[in-house]
Design a protein around this motif. Structure first.
Motif, PDB file in Angstrom:
ATOM      1  N   MET A   1       0.851  -1.192   0.000  1.00 21.18           N
ATOM      2  CA  MET A   1       0.000   0.000   0.000  1.00 21.18           C
ATOM      3  C   MET A   1       0.888   1.244   0.000  1.00 21.18           C
ATOM      4  SD  MET A   1      -2.808   1.203   2.832  1.00 21.18           S
ATOM      5  CE  MET A   1      -3.432   2.883   2.845  1.00 21.18           C
ATOM      6  N   ILE A   2       0.680   2.134  -0.988  1.00 20.19           N
ATOM      7  CA  ILE A   2       1.509   3.322  -1.124  1.00 20.19           C
ATOM      8  C   ILE A   2       0.612   4.552  -1.156  1.00 20.19           C
ATOM      9  CG2 ILE A   2       3.185   4.538  -2.566  1.00 20.19           C
ATOM     10  CD1 ILE A   2       4.042   1.824  -3.677  1.00 20.19           C
ATOM     11  N   ILE A   3       0.891   5.533  -0.277  1.00 24.13           N
ATOM     12  CA  ILE A   3       0.200   6.813  -0.314  1.00 24.13           C
ATOM     13  C   ILE A   3       0.879   7.664  -1.371  1.00 24.13           C
ATOM     14  CG2 ILE A   3      -0.461   8.863   0.990  1.00 24.13           C
ATOM     15  CD1 ILE A   3      -1.871   6.346   1.876  1.00 24.13           C
ATOM     16  N   GLU A   4       0.152   8.028  -2.437  1.00 20.27           N
ATOM     17  CA  GLU A   4       0.782   8.599  -3.616  1.00 20.27           C
ATOM     18  C   GLU A   4       0.858  10.119  -3.613  1.00 20.27           C
ATOM     19  OE1 GLU A   4      -1.512   6.986  -6.789  1.00 20.27           O
ATOM     20  OE2 GLU A   4      -0.575   5.001  -6.670  1.00 20.27           O
ATOM     21  N   HIS A  55      -9.108   3.095  -2.042  1.00 22.09           N
ATOM     22  CA  HIS A  55      -9.475   2.808  -3.434  1.00 22.09           C
ATOM     23  C   HIS A  55      -8.383   3.236  -4.404  1.00 22.09           C
ATOM     24  CE1 HIS A  55     -13.428   1.020  -3.789  1.00 22.09           C
ATOM     25  NE2 HIS A  55     -13.883   1.780  -2.805  1.00 22.09           N
ATOM     26  N   THR A  56      -7.516   4.115  -4.004  1.00 25.11           N
ATOM     27  CA  THR A  56      -6.454   4.576  -4.896  1.00 25.11           C
ATOM     28  C   THR A  56      -5.145   3.819  -4.672  1.00 25.11           C
ATOM     29  OG1 THR A  56      -5.733   6.295  -3.328  1.00 25.11           O
ATOM     30  CG2 THR A  56      -7.465   6.887  -4.899  1.00 25.11           C
ATOM     31  N   THR A  57      -5.170   2.795  -3.854  1.00 22.62           N
ATOM     32  CA  THR A  57      -3.961   2.009  -3.563  1.00 22.62           C
ATOM     33  C   THR A  57      -4.208   0.547  -3.920  1.00 22.62           C
ATOM     34  OG1 THR A  57      -4.609   1.423  -1.304  1.00 22.62           O
ATOM     35  CG2 THR A  57      -3.560   3.569  -1.614  1.00 22.62           C
ATOM     36  N   ASP A  58      -3.214  -0.268  -3.637  1.00 18.06           N
ATOM     37  CA  ASP A  58      -3.341  -1.711  -3.899  1.00 18.06           C
ATOM     38  C   ASP A  58      -3.853  -2.463  -2.664  1.00 18.06           C
ATOM     39  OD1 ASP A  58      -1.199  -1.398  -2.239  1.00 18.06           O
ATOM     40  OD2 ASP A  58       0.177  -2.663  -3.401  1.00 18.06           O
ATOM     41  N   PHE A  59      -4.457  -1.727  -1.747  1.00 20.09           N
ATOM     42  CA  PHE A  59      -4.905  -2.329  -0.485  1.00 20.09           C
ATOM     43  C   PHE A  59      -5.852  -3.497  -0.723  1.00 20.09           C
ATOM     44  CE2 PHE A  59      -8.037  -2.621   2.955  1.00 20.09           C
ATOM     45  CZ  PHE A  59      -7.226  -2.752   4.069  1.00 20.09           C
ATOM     46  N   TYR A  60      -6.847  -3.306  -1.604  1.00 20.18           N
ATOM     47  CA  TYR A  60      -7.858  -4.345  -1.808  1.00 20.18           C
ATOM     48  C   TYR A  60      -7.309  -5.548  -2.571  1.00 20.18           C
ATOM     49  CZ  TYR A  60     -11.353  -1.149  -0.013  1.00 20.18           C
ATOM     50  OH  TYR A  60     -12.075  -0.310   0.788  1.00 20.18           O
ATOM     51  N   GLN A  61      -6.185  -5.374  -3.219  1.00 20.61           N
ATOM     52  CA  GLN A  61      -5.542  -6.526  -3.840  1.00 20.61           C
ATOM     53  C   GLN A  61      -5.061  -7.507  -2.770  1.00 20.61           C
ATOM     54  OE1 GLN A  61      -5.287  -7.009  -7.161  1.00 20.61           O
ATOM     55  NE2 GLN A  61      -6.132  -5.018  -7.765  1.00 20.61           N
ATOM     56  N   HIS A  65     -11.359  -9.239   0.763  1.00 19.24           N
ATOM     57  CA  HIS A  65     -12.642  -9.474   1.436  1.00 19.24           C
ATOM     58  C   HIS A  65     -13.230  -8.199   2.053  1.00 19.24           C
ATOM     59  CE1 HIS A  65     -13.119 -13.710   0.850  1.00 19.24           C
ATOM     60  NE2 HIS A  65     -11.928 -13.989   1.359  1.00 19.24           N
ATOM     61  N   LEU A  66     -12.424  -7.167   2.176  1.00 20.40           N
ATOM     62  CA  LEU A  66     -12.941  -5.902   2.712  1.00 20.40           C
ATOM     63  C   LEU A  66     -13.576  -5.034   1.636  1.00 20.40           C
ATOM     64  CD1 LEU A  66     -10.152  -4.828   5.241  1.00 20.40           C
ATOM     65  CD2 LEU A  66     -12.405  -5.764   5.746  1.00 20.40           C
ATOM     66  N   TYR A  67     -13.423  -5.431   0.370  1.00 25.64           N
ATOM     67  CA  TYR A  67     -13.945  -4.615  -0.715  1.00 25.64           C
ATOM     68  C   TYR A  67     -15.473  -4.508  -0.631  1.00 25.64           C
ATOM     69  CZ  TYR A  67     -14.460  -2.524  -5.305  1.00 25.64           C
ATOM     70  OH  TYR A  67     -14.756  -1.661  -6.327  1.00 25.64           O
ATOM     71  N   GLU A 126     -10.596 -11.716  -9.145  1.00 20.22           N
ATOM     72  CA  GLU A 126     -10.824 -11.764 -10.593  1.00 20.22           C
ATOM     73  C   GLU A 126     -11.792 -10.664 -11.024  1.00 20.22           C
ATOM     74  OE1 GLU A 126     -12.459 -14.829 -14.041  1.00 20.22           O
ATOM     75  OE2 GLU A 126     -12.223 -15.523 -11.971  1.00 20.22           O
ATOM     76  N   MET A 127     -12.836 -10.424 -10.197  1.00 17.42           N
ATOM     77  CA  MET A 127     -13.787  -9.340 -10.499  1.00 17.42           C
ATOM     78  C   MET A 127     -13.099  -7.980 -10.455  1.00 17.42           C
ATOM     79  SD  MET A 127     -17.273 -10.415  -8.483  1.00 17.42           S
ATOM     80  CE  MET A 127     -18.107 -11.973  -8.790  1.00 17.42           C
ATOM     81  N   LEU A 128     -12.235  -7.796  -9.459  1.00 14.49           N
ATOM     82  CA  LEU A 128     -11.527  -6.527  -9.347  1.00 14.49           C
ATOM     83  C   LEU A 128     -10.665  -6.261 -10.577  1.00 14.49           C
ATOM     84  CD1 LEU A 128     -10.324  -6.448  -5.615  1.00 14.49           C
ATOM     85  CD2 LEU A 128     -11.923  -4.882  -6.705  1.00 14.49           C
ATOM     86  N   GLN A 129     -10.094  -7.313 -11.124  1.00 16.66           N
ATOM     87  CA  GLN A 129      -9.173  -7.162 -12.239  1.00 16.66           C
ATOM     88  C   GLN A 129      -9.877  -7.127 -13.596  1.00 16.66           C
ATOM     89  OE1 GLN A 129      -6.618 -10.527 -11.530  1.00 16.66           O
ATOM     90  NE2 GLN A 129      -5.327  -9.424 -10.040  1.00 16.66           N
ATOM     91  N   ASN A 130     -10.974  -7.908 -13.729  1.00 20.61           N
ATOM     92  CA  ASN A 130     -11.618  -8.074 -15.037  1.00 20.61           C
ATOM     93  C   ASN A 130     -13.002  -7.425 -15.144  1.00 20.61           C
ATOM     94  OD1 ASN A 130      -9.399  -9.671 -15.843  1.00 20.61           O
ATOM     95  ND2 ASN A 130     -10.337 -11.477 -14.893  1.00 20.61           N
ATOM     96  N   GLY A 131     -13.501  -6.902 -14.047  1.00 18.73           N
ATOM     97  CA  GLY A 131     -14.820  -6.257 -14.103  1.00 18.73           C
ATOM     98  C   GLY A 131     -15.864  -7.022 -13.316  1.00 18.73           C
ATOM     99  N   PHE A 132     -16.855  -6.275 -12.815  1.00 16.48           N
ATOM    100  CA  PHE A 132     -17.906  -6.865 -11.988  1.00 16.48           C
ATOM    101  C   PHE A 132     -19.096  -7.288 -12.833  1.00 16.48           C
ATOM    102  CE2 PHE A 132     -15.503  -4.137  -9.132  1.00 16.48           C
ATOM    103  CZ  PHE A 132     -15.353  -4.948  -8.016  1.00 16.48           C
TER     104      PHE A 132
END
Length: 380
Positions: A1-4, A55-61, A65-67, A126-132
């Motif tokens: 997770m990176i604060i940009e 939402h602007t980081t890789d946290f949910y990657q 389950h928190l998404y 997979e949904m996060l990467q390819n769409g819901f």
């Protein structure tokens, strides 16, 4: 997770401050119930700010389950704001558990998205990467609309509650209590302004329109700033958040001339009479004394005393007398010529034709039908 960016860092710090303020309001002073509600609201704000940053980081990657789970707090903003205001003004609300129905949209959100929440981490990733899927997108859109509708109606409810409280109790409020109402009104207006930015951003996003600046950044920055100001305000004006200065202590005793019980009853009688004549609450078929408590700011016990001592009648007797006069007025206007007596009784506030007939017979010695017949005969 990176604060940009520094902006995200400031928001994160604001979110931490919001969390600390929420804990303060919830746990100190522990005997002041409105503070717990305000604390829950501030906690919801802090969670929402965290979600925006994440939402602007890789946290949910990493924590897939928190998404979407934490998004439920957005549906609690306006219900908590309204409940804070109501409980601050009306401390003796009966059956407080009934207030839980304000959180039905939040519960429905969790239930509708349960199929998504129950999926494995790989499926969610997979949904996060390819769409819901379409059903998920539709559900989120529906709840976004619900949030917009909440903002409209709860803003109206909040401002109307403050207005009615001040209108009927203005003569009995101290300078401190009037300043408290100013604070509550400002609190609502700031929330409305922030909601306007957030809603406009959501609508533009749905329409695919882009501005030269991000309205969501304005919303979350404003929310963070408001929380910090609220924390400073709480420190500088602790009396607004403590039990010792209770806005429900509307009738204050003068140091030189104590107020008698009969004076207090007469003032309450004046407020109640004015409210009944102006607002006509008796037209509500399921009217309860608690409705008058919530509308006038007079406690349940004092309203009961006013009806017993000043009206010299019970609450239901007085309301039925007003309903009877309303029914007579409708009959005089010829309402019965175009509608049934059942509908006329309902329009006058009676909850059944049996009660309508009984009250009519009690006070006029005639049934409604006989009264109408005699009235028609006298006209002829």
């Amino acid at each position: 997770m990176i604060i940009e960016s520094y902006f995200e860092l400031i928001l994160l710090m604001g979110g931490v401050l919001s969390f600390l303020l929420a804990m303060y309001l919830i746990f100190y002073p522990s005997n002041f119930y409105p503070n717990k509600i305000l604390g829950a609201l501030v906690f919801s704000w802090s969670v929402t700010v965290f979600v925006f940053i994440l939402h602007t980081t890789d946290f949910y990657q990493r924590y897939v389950h928190l998404y979407a789970v934490l998004d439920v707090f957005t549906l609690m903003f306006f219900p908590l704001m309204f409940l804070y205001l109501r409980n601050y003004l009306y401390r003796d609300i009966k059956k407080p558990m009934r207030q839980l129905y304000h959180f039905i949209p939040a519960v429905l959100y969790l239930l509708v998205l349960t199929p998504f929440f129950a999926k494995s981490s790989d499926a969610k990733l997979e949904m996060l990467q390819n769409g819901f899927p379409v059903w998920y997108l539709i559900a989120q859109s529906v709840f976004n609309i619900v949030i917009i509708i909440q903002g409209i109606f709860y803003s109206i409810f909040c401002l109307r509650t403050i207005h009615r409280f001040q209108y009927f109790r203005k003569k009995h409020l101290s300078a401190f209590q009037l300043s408290t109402l100013v604070w509550l009104r400002l609190f609502v207006f700031i929330n409305i302004i922030l909601w306007t930015f957030g809603t406009t951003g959501a609508i533009l996003e749905l329409a695919g329109i882009k501005l030269f600046f991000n309205l969501f950044n304005v919303f979350y920055a404003g929310l963070t700033l408001f929380t910090i100001v609220l924390g400073i305000f709480t420190t500088m004006r602790p009396e607004l958040f403590s039990e010792s200065e209770d806005i429900k202590n509307l009738i204050r005793t003068s140091k030189n001339k104590p107020r008698s019980i009969s004076d207090q009853n007469n003032e309450d009688f004046e407020v109640l009479s004015q409210y009944i004549e102006k607002e006509k609450p008796y037209l509500k078929t399921d009217l309860k004394m608690q409705d008058l408590v919530e509308s006038t700011g007079i406690t349940y016990k004092r309203i009961s005393e006013v009806f017993n001592k000043n009206f010299n009648k019970s609450f239901y007797e007085v309301m039925n007398e007003y309903r009877l006069e309303e029914a007579k007025h409708l009959i005089a206007q010829g309402f019965h010529q175009h509608h049934t007596l059942n509908y006329l009784a309902e329009k006058a506030g009676f909850n059944s034709k049996t009660t309508f007939n009984r009250i009519f017979k009690k006070y006029t010695d005639q049934t409604p039908s006989d009264y109408i017949k005699n009235l028609d005969d006298s006209i002829i």
